[in-house]
Enzyme design. Structure first.
Site, short mmCIF file in Angstrom:
data_model
loop_
_atom_site.label_atom_id
_atom_site.label_comp_id
_atom_site.label_asym_id
_atom_site.label_seq_id
_atom_site.Cartn_x
_atom_site.Cartn_y
_atom_site.Cartn_z
N HIS A 146 25.10 -18.08 17.51
CA HIS A 146 25.23 -17.99 16.06
C HIS A 146 24.03 -17.25 15.47
CE1 HIS A 146 25.56 -20.20 11.98
NE2 HIS A 146 26.36 -19.17 11.99
N GLU A 158 21.28 -19.58 17.02
CA GLU A 158 21.60 -20.92 17.52
C GLU A 158 22.49 -20.76 18.75
OE1 GLU A 158 22.03 -24.15 14.04
OE2 GLU A 158 23.38 -22.47 13.82
N1 LIG Z 1 28.36 -13.88 6.72
C1 LIG Z 1 27.41 -14.67 7.22
O1 LIG Z 1 26.35 -14.88 6.60
C2 LIG Z 1 27.60 -15.29 8.58
C3 LIG Z 1 26.46 -15.82 9.24
C4 LIG Z 1 26.61 -16.34 10.53
C5 LIG Z 1 27.87 -16.34 11.13
N2 LIG Z 1 28.96 -15.82 10.46
C6 LIG Z 1 30.25 -15.83 11.16
O2 LIG Z 1 30.46 -14.52 11.68
C7 LIG Z 1 31.88 -14.24 11.71
C8 LIG Z 1 32.13 -12.96 10.96
O3 LIG Z 1 31.70 -13.12 9.61
P1 LIG Z 1 31.39 -11.84 8.69
O4 LIG Z 1 30.59 -12.35 7.55
O5 LIG Z 1 30.88 -10.71 9.52
O6 LIG Z 1 32.87 -11.47 8.17
P2 LIG Z 1 33.41 -10.09 7.62
O7 LIG Z 1 34.62 -10.41 6.79
O8 LIG Z 1 32.32 -9.28 7.02
O9 LIG Z 1 33.86 -9.31 8.95
C9 LIG Z 1 34.92 -9.71 9.77
C10 LIG Z 1 35.45 -8.47 10.46
O10 LIG Z 1 36.39 -8.85 11.46
C11 LIG Z 1 37.34 -7.81 11.54
N3 LIG Z 1 38.51 -8.29 12.27
C12 LIG Z 1 39.52 -9.09 11.83
N4 LIG Z 1 40.42 -9.28 12.84
C13 LIG Z 1 39.95 -8.59 13.92
C14 LIG Z 1 40.43 -8.39 15.25
N5 LIG Z 1 41.55 -8.95 15.68
N6 LIG Z 1 39.70 -7.61 16.08
C15 LIG Z 1 38.54 -7.03 15.65
N7 LIG Z 1 38.05 -7.19 14.41
C16 LIG Z 1 38.74 -7.95 13.55
C17 LIG Z 1 37.60 -7.46 10.08
O11 LIG Z 1 38.21 -6.18 9.97
C18 LIG Z 1 36.19 -7.51 9.51
O12 LIG Z 1 35.55 -6.25 9.54
C19 LIG Z 1 32.57 -15.48 11.14
O13 LIG Z 1 32.93 -16.31 12.20
C20 LIG Z 1 31.47 -16.12 10.30
O14 LIG Z 1 31.66 -17.50 10.14
C21 LIG Z 1 28.84 -15.28 9.21
#
Ligand SMILES: NC(=O)c1ccc[n+]([C@@H]2O[C@H](COP(=O)([O-])OP(=O)(O)OC[C@H]3O[C@@H](n4cnc5c(N)ncnc54)[C@H](O)[C@@H]3O)[C@@H](O)[C@H]2O)c1
Length: 289
Positions: A146, A158
């Site tokens: 994480h 993490e």
């Molecule tokens: N935003 C934060 O601060 C944060 C911090 C730590 C962890 N996370 C975790 O990270 C993950 C992503 O979050 P994010 O903020 O980057 O979201 P985001 O919405 O910015 O990005 C998600 C991406 O996944 C892509 N996607 C969807 N389906 C897909 C597939 N089948 N194959 C490939 N790509 C695909 C989308 O097109 C999008 O670009 C989540 O699990 C979230 O909980 C987020």
């Protein structure tokens, strides 16, 4: 199943090139890894590439990266739409949207497409790692890794082993995050929210409830925490940075796991997500950008 490969963590795959996936891909490429990013279509690949290029340009402008390293980093990154291209990867980090069924589908496919020696990690904020591991044939090679947003800036990762994760997988994940990417690592148990979100999410939700009930304005809540507690940003600005959809999804997972009211997403958060006000990524959240 593809043939086993040496576990040197140099051929990295990242599934999802959004806020987090692009940051993870960037730091892996900056550390010398050969990185493939998988997105849903060519337009999404283009957006990911542009996001990484903007971030690298900023690092050069601010003196954190020599210009020659930017070009070398870009040359180590490729953008693809097919998961089959991940057959030669040594470590794959999944960072698609926080949806359990989608993540489980991806882990099912990764289990088949990648070699048996390939480490499979999820950047999920809250989904139990065991649920993703259980859909693969080798749950021992699945672990939570994480990262924090913005990934090139924040030094924490993490590590979240499930009950099935092998000690070798945990050590490889620690070596990758700690030695190769120079991140600080902490190990959390496989419970929704791990360490950081178990503390952070109730705080963000409490701030949203304050605004919802008219107890204080968005500005006053944020100014109070910045000026009164020396936080680098207030909770509502932080929610905009994280993404309101991600914040709601993490809260829902934690509420489903513990049934504690303090994890229940407030209606204001849900309405804003339903209205597409997701924060910085859509230009509108608690603030407009
Ligand atoms: N935003 C934060 O601060 C944060 C911090 C730590 C962890 N996370 C975790 O990270 C993950 C992503 O979050 P994010 O903020 O980057 O979201 P985001 O919405 O910015 O990005 C998600 C991406 O996944 C892509 N996607 C969807 N389906 C897909 C597939 N089948 N194959 C490939 N790509 C695909 C989308 O097109 C999008 O670009 C989540 O699990 C979230 O909980 C987020």
């Amino acid at each position: 199943m593809a043939e086993a490969v040496d576990a040197v963590n140099e051929r990295v795959g990242v599934v999802g090139g959004g806020i987090m996936g692009s940051g993870i891909a960037e730091v892996a490429a900056r550390s010398g890894c050969d990185v493939l990013v998988r997105e849903v279509d060519a337009a999404a690949c283009e957006r990911t590439q542009q996001r990484i290029e903007r971030s690298l340009d900023k690092a050069v402008r601010t003196g954190k990266l020599p210009a020659a390293d930017r070009d070398a980093t870009q040359a180590r990154l490729r953008y693809v739409t097919e998961l089959e291209e991940f057959a030669d990867r040594e470590i794959v980090i999944e960072a698609v949207i926080e949806e359990e069924t989608l993540k489980a589908d991806i882990f099912r496919s990764l289990g088949k497409v990648t070699a048996s020696g390939c480490l499979l990690a999820s950047n999920t904020s809250s989904i139990p790692i065991m649920r993703l591991a259980a859909v693969t044939d080798q749950p021992e090679r699945v672990i939570g890794m994480h990262f924090f947003n913005p990934v090139p800036v924040l030094p924490l990762v993490e590590l979240v082993p499930s009950l099935a994760t092998s000690p070798q997988t945990l050590e490889r994940a620690r070596a990758f995050a700690g030695d190769r990417l120079s991140k600080h690592t902490v190990i959390g148990k496989d419970r929704a929210g791990f360490v950081v979100n178990a503390l952070l999410i109730p705080y963000l939700l409490a701030a949203i409830r304050m605004v919802e009930t008219g107890f204080a304005t968005v500005d006053d809540v944020d100014v109070a925490m910045v000026s009164g507690c020396a936080h680098p940003m207030g909770p509502l600005a932080l929610t905009d940075l994280i993404g309101l959809d991600t914040t709601a999804a993490v809260a829902n997972s934690m509420y489903a796991e513990f049934k504690e009211p303090l994890y229940a997403p407030p209606p204001l958060l849900l309405r804003m997500v339903e209205g597409g006000r997701l924060g910085r990524k859509t230009g509108q959240g608690f603030y407009s950008s």
